[in-house]
Design a protein around this motif. Structure first.
Motif, short mmCIF file in Angstrom:
data_model
loop_
_atom_site.label_atom_id
_atom_site.label_comp_id
_atom_site.label_asym_id
_atom_site.label_seq_id
_atom_site.Cartn_x
_atom_site.Cartn_y
_atom_site.Cartn_z
N SER A 129 76.26 -14.94 53.87
CA SER A 129 77.60 -14.47 53.53
C SER A 129 77.74 -14.32 52.04
CB SER A 129 78.66 -15.45 54.05
OG SER A 129 78.59 -16.68 53.36
N PHE A 130 78.73 -13.52 51.66
CA PHE A 130 79.02 -13.28 50.24
C PHE A 130 80.51 -12.97 50.15
CE2 PHE A 130 77.87 -12.80 45.98
CZ PHE A 130 78.16 -11.56 45.45
N HIS A 131 81.33 -13.99 50.34
CA HIS A 131 82.78 -13.82 50.39
C HIS A 131 83.36 -13.70 48.98
CE1 HIS A 131 82.16 -14.59 54.49
NE2 HIS A 131 82.39 -15.90 54.52
N LEU A 132 84.36 -12.84 48.88
CA LEU A 132 85.03 -12.57 47.60
C LEU A 132 86.35 -13.33 47.56
CD1 LEU A 132 85.01 -10.69 45.00
CD2 LEU A 132 86.43 -9.12 46.35
N ARG A 133 86.66 -13.94 46.41
CA ARG A 133 87.88 -14.73 46.30
C ARG A 133 88.59 -14.44 44.99
NH1 ARG A 133 83.96 -18.89 47.67
NH2 ARG A 133 84.02 -19.27 49.90
N LYS A 134 89.91 -14.65 45.05
CA LYS A 134 90.71 -14.62 43.83
C LYS A 134 91.82 -15.64 44.01
CE LYS A 134 92.99 -11.73 40.40
NZ LYS A 134 93.30 -10.37 39.92
#
Lengths: 115, 111
Positions: A73-78
């Motif tokens: 996985s390579f989840h993007l967060r802010k």
């Protein structure tokens, strides 16, 4: 063969709330990982990339992503989104075999930030 | 500096006509890519150039599609005898190492 799955086609969120856009990939070879953003009627802009090293990568506009090899996985967060973050986000992999550097994209996630 | 530019930004054509789409990469970038973005298929790789050679044409959907690159710079994507299913946004990207920089795209509409 490689494939990229973005688990949510649309993510609505209120301004100043945190957000996570999910990305899973499948590949029989090693890959580099990327997140791109596309604003309406524009091309793709690189947010961040993972090539090697630290699994937590920081990008532009306050975004970060974490590479998890075991989960592929390579989840993007802010932590806090702005109205201006409303756009479509694409996760992509670059297979390291074949030496062409072509990108394989997920279907995209539309982030809708509401006031 | 200047980014990747593409022309025209919009192209409307009639079924059966030929079209040419142009890409001007970032100066000095040796690698150039064409992708297609459509509602049904998402973002798809079409062709990769290294210099003037195209070692990977595996994404071209049919023999109606061709591309060339001259002088290690400008590239032209040509679609012959356009069909309605060719309607899409065609994106060009150039790169030096591992990062691709995209142009704004050409929106092709086939009536």
């Amino acid at each position: 063969a490689q494939s990229v799955t973005q688990l949510d086609s649309q993510v609505p969120v209120f301004e100043e709330a945190p957000v996570e856009l999910r990305c899973n990939y499948s590949s029989s070879v090693s890959v580099y990982l990327f997140w791109y953003v596309q604003y309406p009627n524009q091309g793709l802009q690189l947010l961040l990339k993972y090539l090697s090293g630290s699994t937590l990568v920081k990008g532009i506009n306050g975004f970060e992503a974490e590479f998890n090899k075991s989960q592929t996985s390579f989840h993007l967060r802010k932590p806090s989104v702005h109205i201006s973050d409303t756009a479509e986000y694409f996760c992509a992999v670059m297979p390291l075999s074949g030496n062409t550097g072509k990108l394989i994209f997920g279907q995209g996630t539309t982030l809708q930030v509401k006031p | 500096g200047a980014g990747v530019s593409q022309s025209p930004s919009n192209k409307v054509t009639e079924k059966g006509k030929d079209v040419e789409l142009r890409c001007d990469p970032i100066s000095g970038h040796t690698a150039l890519y064409w992708y297609r973005q459509s509602l049904g298929q998402g973002l798809e790789f079409l062709i990769y150039f290294q210099g003037n050679s195209a070692p990977d044409k595996s994404g071209l959907p049919s023999d109606r599609f061709s591309a060339e690159r001259t002088g290690g710079s400008v590239s032209t994507l040509t679609i012959q005898r356009t069909q309605q299913e060719d309607s899409a946004v065609y994106l060009c990207a150039s790169s030096m190492l591992d990062t691709q920089y995209f142009g704004p795209g050409t929106r092709l509409t086939v009536l």
